[in-house]
Design a protein around this motif. Structure first.
Motif, mmCIF file in Angstrom:
data_model
loop_
_atom_site.group_PDB
_atom_site.id
_atom_site.type_symbol
_atom_site.label_atom_id
_atom_site.label_comp_id
_atom_site.label_asym_id
_atom_site.label_seq_id
_atom_site.Cartn_x
_atom_site.Cartn_y
_atom_site.Cartn_z
ATOM 1 N N MET A 19 -34.219 0.836 -28.668
ATOM 2 C CA MET A 19 -34.454 -0.195 -29.680
ATOM 3 C C MET A 19 -35.838 -0.029 -30.298
ATOM 4 S SD MET A 19 -34.632 -4.325 -29.096
ATOM 5 C CE MET A 19 -36.373 -4.302 -28.639
ATOM 6 N N PRO A 20 -35.918 -0.102 -31.637
ATOM 7 C CA PRO A 20 -37.235 -0.026 -32.262
ATOM 8 C C PRO A 20 -38.070 -1.258 -31.933
ATOM 9 C CG PRO A 20 -35.563 -0.576 -33.892
ATOM 10 C CD PRO A 20 -34.845 -0.303 -32.606
ATOM 11 N N VAL A 21 -39.368 -1.041 -31.756
ATOM 12 C CA VAL A 21 -40.315 -2.150 -31.605
ATOM 13 C C VAL A 21 -41.458 -1.915 -32.590
ATOM 14 C CG1 VAL A 21 -39.718 -2.748 -29.230
ATOM 15 C CG2 VAL A 21 -41.494 -1.046 -29.646
ATOM 16 N N TYR A 22 -42.052 -3.019 -33.026
ATOM 17 C CA TYR A 22 -42.974 -2.985 -34.163
ATOM 18 C C TYR A 22 -44.392 -3.441 -33.823
ATOM 19 C CZ TYR A 22 -38.619 -2.411 -36.650
ATOM 20 O OH TYR A 22 -37.409 -1.929 -37.086
ATOM 21 N N GLY A 23 -44.653 -3.748 -32.571
ATOM 22 C CA GLY A 23 -45.970 -4.282 -32.227
ATOM 23 C C GLY A 23 -46.108 -5.736 -32.625
ATOM 24 N N ILE A 24 -44.981 -6.426 -32.715
ATOM 25 C CA ILE A 24 -44.947 -7.866 -32.990
ATOM 26 C C ILE A 24 -44.356 -8.495 -31.724
ATOM 27 C CG2 ILE A 24 -44.135 -9.688 -34.533
ATOM 28 C CD1 ILE A 24 -43.573 -7.463 -36.623
ATOM 29 N N PRO A 25 -45.202 -8.798 -30.729
ATOM 30 C CA PRO A 25 -44.712 -9.157 -29.402
ATOM 31 C C PRO A 25 -43.611 -10.215 -29.362
ATOM 32 C CG PRO A 25 -47.083 -8.912 -29.358
ATOM 33 C CD PRO A 25 -46.661 -8.813 -30.802
ATOM 34 N N ALA A 26 -43.762 -11.298 -30.110
ATOM 35 C CA ALA A 26 -42.752 -12.361 -30.052
ATOM 36 C C ALA A 26 -41.382 -11.847 -30.486
ATOM 37 C CB ALA A 26 -43.174 -13.543 -30.915
ATOM 38 N N LEU A 27 -41.333 -11.067 -31.545
ATOM 39 C CA LEU A 27 -40.051 -10.543 -32.043
ATOM 40 C C LEU A 27 -39.549 -9.402 -31.176
ATOM 41 C CD1 LEU A 27 -41.302 -12.007 -34.681
ATOM 42 C CD2 LEU A 27 -39.496 -10.750 -35.808
ATOM 43 N N ASP A 28 -40.443 -8.473 -30.798
ATOM 44 C CA ASP A 28 -40.036 -7.354 -29.952
ATOM 45 C C ASP A 28 -39.401 -7.858 -28.658
ATOM 46 O OD1 ASP A 28 -41.173 -5.637 -31.889
ATOM 47 O OD2 ASP A 28 -42.950 -5.196 -30.678
ATOM 48 N N GLN A 29 -40.045 -8.834 -28.024
ATOM 49 C CA GLN A 29 -39.532 -9.368 -26.758
ATOM 50 C C GLN A 29 -38.229 -10.139 -26.955
ATOM 51 O OE1 GLN A 29 -42.874 -11.580 -25.218
ATOM 52 N NE2 GLN A 29 -44.112 -9.722 -25.028
ATOM 53 N N ALA A 30 -38.154 -10.940 -28.011
ATOM 54 C CA ALA A 30 -36.933 -11.718 -28.264
ATOM 55 C C ALA A 30 -35.746 -10.797 -28.539
ATOM 56 C CB ALA A 30 -37.152 -12.678 -29.435
ATOM 57 N N ALA A 31 -35.964 -9.747 -29.322
ATOM 58 C CA ALA A 31 -34.870 -8.816 -29.623
ATOM 59 C C ALA A 31 -34.409 -8.107 -28.354
ATOM 60 C CB ALA A 31 -35.308 -7.802 -30.673
ATOM 61 N N GLY A 32 -35.354 -7.652 -27.544
ATOM 62 C CA GLY A 32 -34.988 -7.004 -26.283
ATOM 63 C C GLY A 32 -34.182 -7.928 -25.394
ATOM 64 N N ALA A 33 -34.585 -9.191 -25.341
ATOM 65 C CA ALA A 33 -33.863 -10.166 -24.510
ATOM 66 C C ALA A 33 -32.430 -10.381 -25.002
ATOM 67 C CB ALA A 33 -34.627 -11.490 -24.490
ATOM 68 N N VAL A 34 -32.225 -10.346 -26.316
ATOM 69 C CA VAL A 34 -30.880 -10.503 -26.872
ATOM 70 C C VAL A 34 -29.975 -9.391 -26.361
ATOM 71 C CG1 VAL A 34 -29.500 -10.354 -28.992
ATOM 72 C CG2 VAL A 34 -31.566 -11.765 -28.942
ATOM 73 N N PHE A 35 -30.436 -8.157 -26.444
ATOM 74 C CA PHE A 35 -29.613 -7.025 -26.008
ATOM 75 C C PHE A 35 -29.434 -7.009 -24.484
ATOM 76 C CE2 PHE A 35 -30.968 -5.376 -30.228
ATOM 77 C CZ PHE A 35 -29.703 -5.259 -30.778
ATOM 78 N N LYS A 90 -45.460 2.533 -37.468
ATOM 79 C CA LYS A 90 -45.951 3.330 -38.600
ATOM 80 C C LYS A 90 -44.804 3.888 -39.426
ATOM 81 C CE LYS A 90 -50.256 4.509 -36.379
ATOM 82 N NZ LYS A 90 -51.113 5.566 -35.870
ATOM 83 N N LEU A 91 -43.633 3.909 -38.873
ATOM 84 C CA LEU A 91 -42.481 4.539 -39.496
ATOM 85 C C LEU A 91 -41.698 3.619 -40.434
ATOM 86 C CD1 LEU A 91 -40.389 6.922 -39.466
ATOM 87 C CD2 LEU A 91 -39.380 5.779 -37.502
ATOM 88 N N TYR A 92 -41.493 2.371 -40.042
ATOM 89 C CA TYR A 92 -40.561 1.495 -40.749
ATOM 90 C C TYR A 92 -40.946 1.222 -42.204
ATOM 91 C CZ TYR A 92 -43.327 -2.831 -40.703
ATOM 92 O OH TYR A 92 -44.258 -3.792 -40.930
ATOM 93 N N ARG A 93 -42.195 1.349 -42.527
ATOM 94 C CA ARG A 93 -42.656 1.081 -43.893
ATOM 95 C C ARG A 93 -42.131 2.105 -44.900
ATOM 96 N NH1 ARG A 93 -46.950 -2.753 -43.145
ATOM 97 N NH2 ARG A 93 -47.537 -2.778 -40.967
ATOM 98 N N HIS A 94 -41.458 3.135 -44.394
ATOM 99 C CA HIS A 94 -40.876 4.176 -45.246
ATOM 100 C C HIS A 94 -39.372 3.961 -45.416
ATOM 101 C CE1 HIS A 94 -44.679 6.297 -45.265
ATOM 102 N NE2 HIS A 94 -44.731 6.102 -43.966
ATOM 103 N N THR A 95 -38.914 2.739 -45.266
ATOM 104 C CA THR A 95 -37.540 2.257 -45.505
ATOM 105 C C THR A 95 -36.522 2.677 -44.451
ATOM 106 O OG1 THR A 95 -36.778 4.041 -46.969
ATOM 107 C CG2 THR A 95 -37.954 2.182 -48.008
ATOM 108 N N GLY A 96 -36.951 2.937 -43.266
ATOM 109 C CA GLY A 96 -36.008 3.270 -42.201
ATOM 110 C C GLY A 96 -36.585 2.875 -40.865
#
Length: 183
Positions: free
Chosen positions: A135-151, A165-171
């Protein structure tokens, strides 16, 4: 959306659906009737099939709520105009109407077209009966952790992969490994 992806030589929408259902031996579920009804990006950026009629779907309202409570240190240009979230709502409602169990995953829509903070752009693997998700993580702890918990709640063992650094290039993650060829 069929309007965005239909072959140019087929004008009969119903005929195309029947042809696809026959070839796949599966019921086809259309999401949206026009391109504006669905998010303007690849479907894997906002929808992840989990099996057994369960799908993880991007929820920008959930993402915004989590982000507002705990903004990221690295500023994300989050789209605050929630009227622009409606295509995601269309996806959620359509899948629920069609009998899918929808699992909502936090998601951030940015003001830059096709730049999403998406936890749906994953790689899924089953190995010796274990369900693994990269799973991609973005260095946004609240969202990264919540998404991981969902899965994890859905029975997947989560391996985080940094894409800040990657996602800003539309993927995101799946976009990067989708071109790898097996021999």
């Amino acid at each position: 959306c069929l309007a965005r992806n239909s072959p140019r030589d087929i004008d009969d929408r119903q005929g195309l659906l029947q042809q696809m259902e026959g070839a796949l031996q599966k019921r086809i579920v259309l999401i949206g009737g026009t391109p504006e009804d669905v998010p303007d990006h690849h479907i894997c950026m906002y929808l992840t099939p989990l099996g057994e009629k369960r799908v993880a779907v991007a929820d920008p309202w959930l993402g915004l709520e989590l982000y507002r409570r705990n903004p990221a240190g690295d500023a994300v240009d989050v789209e605050m105009d929630t009227t622009k979230y409606e295509p995601f709502g269309n996806v959620l409602r359509c899948l629920e109407r069609n009998g899918f169990q929808v699992v909502r995953v936090p998601f951030l829509l940015t003001r830059t077209p096709r730049v999403y903070v998406s936890y749906n752009n994953v790689m899924l693997e089953r190995r010796r009966g274990e369900k693994l998700i990269y799973m991609p993580v973005y260095g946004i702890p609240a969202l990264d952790q919540a998404a991981g918990a969902v899965f994890e709640k859905q029975g997947w063992r989560v391996t985080p992969v940094r894409v800040a650094k990657l996602y800003r290039h539309t993927g995101s993650l799946r976009c990067q490994v989708g071109i790898i060829k097996r021999r």
